[in-house]
Structures are given as structure tokens and as C-alpha cells.
Design a protein around this motif. Structure first.
Motif, PDB file in Angstrom:
ATOM      1  N   ARG A 152       8.900  -5.230   4.897  1.00 35.86           N
ATOM      2  CA  ARG A 152       8.827  -5.856   6.220  1.00 35.86           C
ATOM      3  C   ARG A 152       9.423  -4.943   7.294  1.00 35.86           C
ATOM      4  N   THR A 153      10.453  -4.177   6.939  1.00 35.50           N
ATOM      5  CA  THR A 153      11.021  -3.211   7.877  1.00 35.50           C
ATOM      6  C   THR A 153      10.008  -2.109   8.184  1.00 35.50           C
ATOM      7  N   LEU A 154       9.338  -1.621   7.161  1.00 31.43           N
ATOM      8  CA  LEU A 154       8.308  -0.604   7.342  1.00 31.43           C
ATOM      9  C   LEU A 154       7.189  -1.113   8.244  1.00 31.43           C
ATOM     10  N   LEU A 155       6.700  -2.305   7.949  1.00 31.43           N
ATOM     11  CA  LEU A 155       5.609  -2.863   8.749  1.00 31.43           C
ATOM     12  C   LEU A 155       6.046  -3.100  10.193  1.00 31.43           C
ATOM     13  N   ALA A 156       7.282  -3.560  10.383  1.00 33.61           N
ATOM     14  CA  ALA A 156       7.787  -3.786  11.741  1.00 33.61           C
ATOM     15  C   ALA A 156       7.911  -2.468  12.497  1.00 33.61           C
ATOM     16  N   SER A 157       8.313  -1.404  11.806  1.00 33.89           N
ATOM     17  CA  SER A 157       8.449  -0.100  12.467  1.00 33.89           C
ATOM     18  C   SER A 157       7.092   0.451  12.912  1.00 33.89           C
ATOM     19  N   ARG A 158       6.038  -0.049  12.301  1.00 32.63           N
ATOM     20  CA  ARG A 158       4.675   0.355  12.674  1.00 32.63           C
ATOM     21  C   ARG A 158       4.079  -0.597  13.708  1.00 32.63           C
ATOM     22  N   GLY A 159       4.896  -1.484  14.229  1.00 33.05           N
ATOM     23  CA  GLY A 159       4.392  -2.460  15.195  1.00 33.05           C
ATOM     24  C   GLY A 159       3.639  -3.582  14.520  1.00 33.05           C
ATOM     25  N   GLY A 160       4.165  -4.033  13.377  1.00 31.49           N
ATOM     26  CA  GLY A 160       3.503  -5.029  12.544  1.00 31.49           C
ATOM     27  C   GLY A 160       3.008  -6.257  13.275  1.00 31.49           C
ATOM     28  N   ARG A 161       1.846  -6.716  12.827  1.00 31.66           N
ATOM     29  CA  ARG A 161       1.230  -7.913  13.374  1.00 31.66           C
ATOM     30  C   ARG A 161       0.820  -8.824  12.214  1.00 31.66           C
ATOM     31  N   LYS A 162       0.348 -10.002  12.564  1.00 32.84           N
ATOM     32  CA  LYS A 162      -0.093 -10.963  11.573  1.00 32.84           C
ATOM     33  C   LYS A 162      -1.169 -10.329  10.680  1.00 32.84           C
ATOM     34  N   GLY A 163      -1.047 -10.522   9.391  1.00 31.20           N
ATOM     35  CA  GLY A 163      -2.029 -10.002   8.447  1.00 31.20           C
ATOM     36  C   GLY A 163      -1.688  -8.636   7.884  1.00 31.20           C
ATOM     37  N   ASP A 164      -0.671  -7.960   8.452  1.00 33.08           N
ATOM     38  CA  ASP A 164      -0.330  -6.616   7.975  1.00 33.08           C
ATOM     39  C   ASP A 164       0.176  -6.616   6.531  1.00 33.08           C
ATOM     40  N   LEU A 165       0.933  -7.655   6.154  1.00 37.21           N
ATOM     41  CA  LEU A 165       1.446  -7.718   4.783  1.00 37.21           C
ATOM     42  C   LEU A 165       0.290  -7.829   3.793  1.00 37.21           C
ATOM     43  N   SER A 166      -0.656  -8.700   4.072  1.00 32.47           N
ATOM     44  CA  SER A 166      -1.831  -8.844   3.197  1.00 32.47           C
ATOM     45  C   SER A 166      -2.633  -7.553   3.135  1.00 32.47           C
ATOM     46  N   ARG A 167      -2.834  -6.928   4.280  1.00 31.84           N
ATOM     47  CA  ARG A 167      -3.580  -5.662   4.331  1.00 31.84           C
ATOM     48  C   ARG A 167      -2.873  -4.584   3.510  1.00 31.84           C
ATOM     49  N   PHE A 168      -1.547  -4.523   3.642  1.00 32.39           N
ATOM     50  CA  PHE A 168      -0.763  -3.530   2.907  1.00 32.39           C
ATOM     51  C   PHE A 168      -0.932  -3.728   1.405  1.00 32.39           C
ATOM     52  N   VAL A 169      -0.816  -4.971   0.938  1.00 27.57           N
ATOM     53  CA  VAL A 169      -0.940  -5.258  -0.491  1.00 27.57           C
ATOM     54  C   VAL A 169      -2.342  -4.918  -0.979  1.00 27.57           C
ATOM     55  N   GLU A 170      -3.362  -5.311  -0.217  1.00 27.79           N
ATOM     56  CA  GLU A 170      -4.734  -5.025  -0.636  1.00 27.79           C
ATOM     57  C   GLU A 170      -4.996  -3.522  -0.721  1.00 27.79           C
ATOM     58  N   GLU A 171      -4.532  -2.773   0.263  1.00 30.12           N
ATOM     59  CA  GLU A 171      -4.718  -1.319   0.239  1.00 30.12           C
ATOM     60  C   GLU A 171      -3.967  -0.682  -0.923  1.00 30.12           C
ATOM     61  N   ALA A 172      -2.764  -1.170  -1.212  1.00 35.25           N
ATOM     62  CA  ALA A 172      -1.985  -0.632  -2.333  1.00 35.25           C
ATOM     63  C   ALA A 172      -2.687  -0.910  -3.663  1.00 35.25           C
ATOM     64  N   VAL A 173      -3.213  -2.108  -3.819  1.00 42.43           N
ATOM     65  CA  VAL A 173      -3.940  -2.455  -5.047  1.00 42.43           C
ATOM     66  C   VAL A 173      -5.180  -1.578  -5.184  1.00 42.43           C
ATOM     67  N   ASN A 174      -5.917  -1.404  -4.091  1.00 44.12           N
ATOM     68  CA  ASN A 174      -7.124  -0.563  -4.144  1.00 44.12           C
ATOM     69  C   ASN A 174      -6.790   0.881  -4.488  1.00 44.12           C
ATOM     70  N   ARG A 175      -5.683   1.409  -3.946  1.00 47.05           N
ATOM     71  CA  ARG A 175      -5.273   2.783  -4.290  1.00 47.05           C
ATOM     72  C   ARG A 175      -4.952   2.894  -5.774  1.00 47.05           C
ATOM     73  N   GLU A 176      -4.253   1.904  -6.317  1.00 44.18           N
ATOM     74  CA  GLU A 176      -3.886   1.952  -7.735  1.00 44.18           C
ATOM     75  C   GLU A 176      -5.118   1.850  -8.627  1.00 44.18           C
ATOM     76  N   ILE A 177      -6.071   1.010  -8.250  1.00 41.80           N
ATOM     77  CA  ILE A 177      -7.319   0.909  -9.022  1.00 41.80           C
ATOM     78  C   ILE A 177      -8.065   2.240  -8.985  1.00 41.80           C
ATOM     79  N   LEU A 178      -8.117   2.883  -7.820  1.00 43.95           N
ATOM     80  CA  LEU A 178      -8.767   4.183  -7.706  1.00 43.95           C
ATOM     81  C   LEU A 178      -8.061   5.218  -8.574  1.00 43.95           C
ATOM     82  N   ARG A 179      -6.726   5.253  -8.529  1.00 43.18           N
ATOM     83  CA  ARG A 179      -5.968   6.197  -9.372  1.00 43.18           C
ATOM     84  C   ARG A 179      -6.279   5.987 -10.849  1.00 43.18           C
ATOM     85  N   GLU A 180      -6.301   4.725 -11.284  1.00 41.84           N
ATOM     86  CA  GLU A 180      -6.575   4.425 -12.685  1.00 41.84           C
ATOM     87  C   GLU A 180      -8.001   4.832 -13.054  1.00 41.84           C
TER      88      GLU A 180
END
Length: 86
Positions: free
Chosen positions: A20-48
Motif C-alpha cells: 500500500r505504501t508503494l502504490l500510494a507513492s505512485r499516486g495510487g487510485r481505486k483499483g490499483d491493488l487489484s491491478r497490481f495483483v493481476e499483473e504479478a500473477v500474469n508475470r509469474e505465469i509467464l515466467r513458469e
């Protein structure tokens, strides 16, 4: 994003604060947490996927791999360009 699914996740308090500190430092808005999790999951699937493809093709030489890529591209190219203006 298409159709959405709701997840219920549990993470440590430290992880929650750090993210949450990271997202706030980027000017976080509604939906950023969900977007972050989805992008992280997609990166891990791609790596695998990359890891699995490399393991599957470890015995192939560069020329064989290039030949397989060229073959796949030649099969897909006509359909890719169909109906597109150049």
C-alpha cells in the motif's frame, strides 16, 4: 479486463503495508491493488511458462529452434494479416 472474479486473500501485515505504501507513492487510485495483483500473477505465469518451454526444448540446438519458430510463424501469418490494411 473482461469478466471479473472476486478473490479473498490473506497476506502479512508487513506485506500489506509495504504494498500500500508503494502504490500510494505512485499516486495510487481505486483499483490499483487489484491491478497490481493481476499483473504479478500474469508475470509469474509467464515466467513458469518460459521455464517449462526451456526445459522442454533444452536438447534442441539453435538451428532447430529457429526452424520451429519459422514454421509456426508461417502457419500463423496468413490468418494474422487477413482483413488488416497495410
Amino acid at each position: 479486463m473482461g469478466e471479473l472474479s472476486r478473490w479473498s486473500l490473506k497476506v502479512s501485515r508487513d506485506t500489506d503495508i509495504a504494498l500500500r505504501t508503494l502504490l500510494a507513492s505512485r499516486g495510487g487510485r481505486k483499483g490499483d491493488l487489484s491491478r497490481f495483483v493481476e499483473e504479478a500473477v500474469n508475470r509469474e505465469i509467464l515466467r513458469e511458462t518460459i521455464h517449462e518451454v526451456r526445459a522442454r526444448n533444452k536438447d534442441l540446438g539453435p538451428a532447430q529452434i529457429e526452424s520451429l519458430v519459422d514454421e509456426a510463424l508461417s502457419e500463423m501469418a496468413p490468418g494474422f494479416w487477413a482483413g488488416r490494411r497495410v
